[in-house]
Design a protein around this motif. Structure first.
Motif, mmCIF file in Angstrom:
data_model
loop_
_atom_site.group_PDB
_atom_site.id
_atom_site.type_symbol
_atom_site.label_atom_id
_atom_site.label_comp_id
_atom_site.label_asym_id
_atom_site.label_seq_id
_atom_site.Cartn_x
_atom_site.Cartn_y
_atom_site.Cartn_z
ATOM 1 N N GLU A 46 0.833 -1.204 0.000
ATOM 2 C CA GLU A 46 0.000 0.000 0.000
ATOM 3 C C GLU A 46 0.867 1.254 0.000
ATOM 4 O O GLU A 46 0.602 2.209 -0.738
ATOM 5 N N ASP A 49 2.469 1.765 -3.359
ATOM 6 C CA ASP A 49 1.481 2.288 -4.302
ATOM 7 C C ASP A 49 1.266 3.789 -4.066
ATOM 8 O O ASP A 49 1.240 4.576 -5.006
ATOM 9 N N GLN A 50 1.131 4.193 -2.786
ATOM 10 C CA GLN A 50 0.952 5.606 -2.463
ATOM 11 C C GLN A 50 2.168 6.420 -2.922
ATOM 12 O O GLN A 50 2.026 7.525 -3.451
ATOM 13 N N LEU A 52 4.252 5.706 -5.421
ATOM 14 C CA LEU A 52 4.247 5.808 -6.887
ATOM 15 C C LEU A 52 3.216 6.824 -7.362
ATOM 16 O O LEU A 52 3.464 7.591 -8.294
ATOM 17 N N ARG A 53 2.045 6.848 -6.721
ATOM 18 C CA ARG A 53 1.011 7.811 -7.099
ATOM 19 C C ARG A 53 1.483 9.242 -6.801
ATOM 20 O O ARG A 53 1.293 10.148 -7.615
ATOM 21 N N ALA A 54 2.092 9.443 -5.630
ATOM 22 C CA ALA A 54 2.588 10.777 -5.264
ATOM 23 C C ALA A 54 3.694 11.213 -6.229
ATOM 24 O O ALA A 54 3.753 12.381 -6.639
ATOM 25 N N LYS A 55 4.566 10.282 -6.593
ATOM 26 C CA LYS A 55 5.654 10.596 -7.528
ATOM 27 C C LYS A 55 5.084 10.984 -8.891
ATOM 28 O O LYS A 55 5.525 11.959 -9.507
ATOM 29 N N ALA A 56 4.080 10.240 -9.358
ATOM 30 C CA ALA A 56 3.463 10.548 -10.650
ATOM 31 C C ALA A 56 2.758 11.900 -10.599
ATOM 32 O O ALA A 56 2.833 12.692 -11.545
ATOM 33 N N GLU A 57 2.095 12.194 -9.476
ATOM 34 C CA GLU A 57 1.403 13.469 -9.330
ATOM 35 C C GLU A 57 2.410 14.628 -9.343
ATOM 36 O O GLU A 57 2.176 15.655 -9.980
ATOM 37 N N ASN A 60 3.570 15.131 -12.876
ATOM 38 C CA ASN A 60 2.542 15.815 -13.675
ATOM 39 C C ASN A 60 2.495 17.306 -13.349
ATOM 40 O O ASN A 60 2.358 18.133 -14.245
#
Length: 182
Positions: A46, A49-50, A52-57, A60
């Motif tokens: 978890e 995953d959090q 990777l999402r923060a890194k992608a955000e 962006n």
């Protein structure tokens, strides 16, 4: 309280019974550790995953900011260009008049100059036009020569060419002659 008190082994127990009790205890401990390991693996997944999402955000957001800067550079002059369009229209109209009198040309030129000055001022471009006897300011004026004059030394005698500021930054200094010391 220790595990020995929860799983008491009778004092008269045989070696086989002691080994069986120890194996049961070890088996229970192993199951507990396996459950804890599974829980930690789930939590780790978890968190990964959090992350990777923060890194992608963040990536962006960085990309959007770069695009905004590129657009600002590309279209930053748009407002300035729009304010100059009426000046172009006035010059085109003046050139379209075939038999204009000198008075008409002068009047049209004055009106067009006012439009141009207004467009520049709306875009924070203002003239540096020091008055005679104003103190020489090396930040806004460029002295072309020093001349003898009946005024205080280091003051402006005449302006040869106006200077311009853009938002308090010198775009071009005013070219001036300066009174020489007596």
């Amino acid at each position: 309280m220790s595990d020995q008190n929860t799983n008491p082994i009778p004092a008269d127990a045989s070696t086989e019974e002691v080994e069986a009790a120890m194996a049961a205890h070890a088996s229970g401990e192993l199951e507990r550790l396996q459950a804890e390991l599974a829980e930690l693996k789930t939590k780790s997944a978890e968190l990964a995953d959090q992350f990777l999402r923060a890194k992608a955000e963040a990536e962006n957001a960085r990309r959007r900011a770069e695009e905004d800067v590129a657009k600002a550079r590309k279209f930053g002059i748009e407002g300035f260009a729009e304010s100059l369009l009426p000046v172009i229209d006035s010059l085109d109209a003046a050139l379209a008049i075939q038999n204009a009198t000198p008075e008409q040309l002068r009047e049209g030129s004055d009106a067009t100059l006012r439009q141009l000055i207004s467009a520049l001022e709306r875009n924070k471009v203002v003239a540096i036009n020091p008055a005679a006897s104003e103190k020489f300011d090396p930040h806004h004026h460029q002295a072309i020569s020093m001349v003898p004059a009946e005024q205080e030394a280091n003051t402006v005698v005449s302006v040869l060419q106006k200077g311009y500021l853009i938002a308090d930054r010198v775009l071009r200094p005013a070219l001036v002659t300066v009174a020489a010391p007596k």
